[in-house]
Design an enzyme around this catalytic site. Structure first.
Site, PDB file in Angstrom:
ATOM      1  N   LYS A  60       0.820  -1.204   0.000  1.00  0.00           N
ATOM      2  CA  LYS A  60       0.000   0.000   0.000  1.00  0.00           C
ATOM      3  C   LYS A  60       0.858   1.260   0.000  1.00  0.00           C
ATOM      4  O   LYS A  60       0.536   2.243  -0.685  1.00  0.00           O
ATOM      5  CB  LYS A  60      -0.944  -0.024   1.207  1.00  0.00           C
ATOM      6  N   GLN A 104      -4.064  -1.569   9.862  1.00  0.00           N
ATOM      7  CA  GLN A 104      -3.962  -2.898   9.267  1.00  0.00           C
ATOM      8  C   GLN A 104      -4.500  -3.924  10.261  1.00  0.00           C
ATOM      9  O   GLN A 104      -4.092  -3.960  11.416  1.00  0.00           O
ATOM     10  CB  GLN A 104      -2.503  -3.209   8.913  1.00  0.00           C
ATOM     11  N   ASP A 127     -10.582   3.797   4.819  1.00  0.00           N
ATOM     12  CA  ASP A 127     -10.747   2.350   4.673  1.00  0.00           C
ATOM     13  C   ASP A 127     -12.192   1.921   4.941  1.00  0.00           C
ATOM     14  O   ASP A 127     -12.537   0.751   4.768  1.00  0.00           O
ATOM     15  CB  ASP A 127      -9.791   1.628   5.630  1.00  0.00           C
TER      16      ASP A 127
END
Length: 289
Positions: A60, A104, A127
């Site tokens: 990413k 994450q 996200d």
């Protein structure tokens, strides 16, 4: 249905579409940087050193660099507790130099992951993992889609999949994939059925799907003989051995459109994350339009 049957389905090429979206995102990022003097910035937070998570975060961050998006990485020890993680994310939420925040996951069983997600400011939740973002998706309000479901919708749109009035079946009910995918499909006037580990006669439900979203996390769990002929199959699974939740060979012989694994949903997830980071930076800078 034999796995040796010649495939008839068209591939939904997520890699190609992700490259196109990435180029558009890079152009928008460059234009925003030129207007404001500040590049969009995505902060990534990683607890521990799980090899897969380390790889995902590195990927990413590399994609950020290619798109002209700054990345700020916060690496925390594996024994980091909920309070420390919440404080760290709260600091990023308050930092005007950060436009998007990615935690994450998974973060480990000793951490309250939901509490950590909720520490992300809604305007930086690129996200799409907070309750605020889920409510926005469900109610049609401004906000950020969960990235994998958002990427799926972009794929369906790119391939001109008609959703209004169609029966969509989502196999899986996770908070960041199955549930929001169903809400996004419902918002497009699809009739949505959620299936999960306790669904009775799963095959009967799957057989009614005009659009099938497989997000159960079990390798080759669904097969072609369970599908409605001509169904659109989106495989959002990724399992050991580079295989999805759908048995590709048998499903491709029955479906009209199908995503490959890898190269389908995965690239669109990252591309959507970066696009939403630039969206967030644009809104926060007041440079919309």
């Amino acid at each position: 249905m034999s796995q040796t049957t010649s495939p008839t389905a068209r591939l939904m090429d997520g890699s190609a579409l992700a490259r196109r979206l990435g180029a558009e995102t890079a152009e928008r990022a460059a234009a925003l940087t030129a207007r404001t003097g500040q590049a969009p910035c995505l902060a990534t937070v990683l607890v521990g050193e799980d090899p897969a998570s380390v790889t995902y975060v590195r990927m990413k961050r590399n994609r950020c660099a290619k798109a002209g998006i700054q990345s700020r990485h916060v690496a925390l020890p594996a024994d980091t507790g909920t309070a420390q993680l919440v404080d760290t994310i709260g600091g990023l939420s308050a930092d005007p130099g950060v436009h998007g925040i990615l935690l994450q996951h998974p973060v480990g069983p000793h951490v309250d992951e939901r509490a950590a997600f909720e520490a992300i400011a809604p305007e930086k939740d690129v996200d799409g993992v907070t309750a605020h973002s889920f409510a926005a998706m469900s109610l049609g309000m401004p906000g950020f889609a969960s990235c994998t479901p958002g990427g799926i919708m972009r794929l369906l749109d790119h391939y001109d999949v008609e959703l209004s009035g169609k029966h969509a079946v989502v196999v899986g009910r996770s908070a960041i994939l199955g549930k929001p995918a169903g809400m996004l499909l419902l918002a497009r006037n699809a009739t949505v059925t959620y299936c999960h580990s306790r669904t009775t006669d799963l095959a009967a439900h799957v057989r009614e799907a005009d659009v099938l979203i497989a997000a159960v996390g079990r390798a080759r769990f669904l097969h072609g003989d369970q599908l409605k002929p001509g169904a659109v199959v989106v495989d959002a699974g990724y399992n050991v051995g580079n295989v999805g939740d759908v048995d590709f060979a048998s499903a491709a012989a029955v479906a009209s459109l199908i995503t490959p694994v890898p190269g389908g949903v995965g690239p669109m997830t990252i591309a959507t994350l970066l696009a939403q980071t630039v969206d967030a930076a644009t809104r926060l800078s007041g440079a919309a339009g």
